[in-house]
Design an enzyme around this catalytic site. Sequence first.
Site, short mmCIF file in Angstrom:
data_model
loop_
_atom_site.label_atom_id
_atom_site.label_comp_id
_atom_site.label_asym_id
_atom_site.label_seq_id
_atom_site.Cartn_x
_atom_site.Cartn_y
_atom_site.Cartn_z
N GLY A 92 -22.51 -8.63 9.55
CA GLY A 92 -21.90 -9.61 10.45
C GLY A 92 -22.90 -10.13 11.46
O GLY A 92 -22.57 -10.34 12.63
N ALA A 93 -24.13 -10.36 11.00
CA ALA A 93 -25.24 -10.65 11.92
C ALA A 93 -25.62 -12.12 12.01
O ALA A 93 -26.61 -12.47 12.63
CB ALA A 93 -26.48 -9.84 11.53
N ASP A 115 -20.07 -9.97 1.07
CA ASP A 115 -18.75 -9.70 1.63
C ASP A 115 -18.61 -8.19 1.70
O ASP A 115 -18.60 -7.50 0.67
CB ASP A 115 -17.69 -10.30 0.71
CG ASP A 115 -16.27 -10.01 1.15
OD1 ASP A 115 -16.08 -9.27 2.14
OD2 ASP A 115 -15.34 -10.51 0.49
N ASN A 174 -21.26 -3.91 11.95
CA ASN A 174 -20.71 -4.85 12.93
C ASN A 174 -19.70 -5.83 12.35
O ASN A 174 -18.88 -6.38 13.08
CB ASN A 174 -21.85 -5.62 13.59
CG ASN A 174 -21.36 -6.75 14.47
OD1 ASN A 174 -20.80 -6.53 15.55
ND2 ASN A 174 -21.57 -7.99 14.02
N SER A 180 -14.36 -1.12 18.88
CA SER A 180 -13.74 -1.96 19.91
C SER A 180 -12.93 -1.08 20.85
O SER A 180 -12.35 -0.06 20.42
CB SER A 180 -12.80 -2.99 19.25
OG SER A 180 -12.01 -3.64 20.23
N TYR A 220 -5.90 -5.07 14.03
CA TYR A 220 -7.27 -4.91 14.54
C TYR A 220 -7.48 -3.54 15.19
O TYR A 220 -8.41 -2.80 14.79
CB TYR A 220 -7.58 -6.04 15.52
CG TYR A 220 -9.02 -6.05 16.01
CD1 TYR A 220 -10.05 -6.41 15.15
CD2 TYR A 220 -9.33 -5.71 17.32
CE1 TYR A 220 -11.37 -6.42 15.59
CE2 TYR A 220 -10.64 -5.72 17.77
CZ TYR A 220 -11.66 -6.08 16.91
OH TYR A 220 -12.95 -6.08 17.34
#
Length: 251
Positions: A13-14, A64, A91, A142, A155
């Site tokens: 996810g960079a 993915d 990430n 998170s 989430y």
Amino acid sequence: MSNFTGKVALVTGAAHGIGKAIAEKFAKAGANTVIVDFNYELGTETAEQITRDYQQQSLFIQADVSNAKDMEKVREETFKQFGRIDILVLNAGVAFANKVNDISYEEWQKTLDINLSGLFNTVKPFYNDFLTNKGSIVYISSGSALSGTGGGVSYPASKAGGEGLMRGLAKELGPKGVNVNSIAPRLIDSGKMMRVNYPTQESLDAVLEKIPVRRLGTVEDVANLTLFLADKDNSYIQGQTILLDGGRTIA
């Protein structure tokens, strides 16, 4: 700043946001980077920018994380280019701001596929490599895993599951010299995802009053802590989730 010269850091996810800031921070510290993202255009731009700005090799691989075969390909291409892996930064993620009565089964499953199964899919191909190289794995979780906030239920559920996975992994890999830790950012101004929960300036101002340091976190705050946890000088930190929230949770 720690010296990661000669190391290879892979960040999922960079292509933008927190992941991009982390990849840039590693490049600045001397590491070669692997940019893994589903967004081809942004991923390509990020890798080219890092290579140009920091004079360190940066390889973009479109993948993915919810697809196990894609992540096996990521491992193959990483070793073809660099011949090693030293740091995994997990990430990649997705969020839907929906409550139980509003979220669809498809959205629930997609969240788990990317945010939870995606962690397993990323770690598994590299598992044996980490048994021999004594590297570091950092999971970007998170604060919602603790607070239950984040605009919905899928989430925080997925993030709490990810933290459990990391604790189990820390027990497995710790005896082999691998450090595995999680960062739990909360109220980080990371662009679009932040705006899902705080779409107006008024809503942002209201939450600022609840943060003891009176500012939102930055992507650089997350990147700085990621490098700290990846540094083997700090190897006695193991299996931890570090809340990065400016004091919001205790306020």
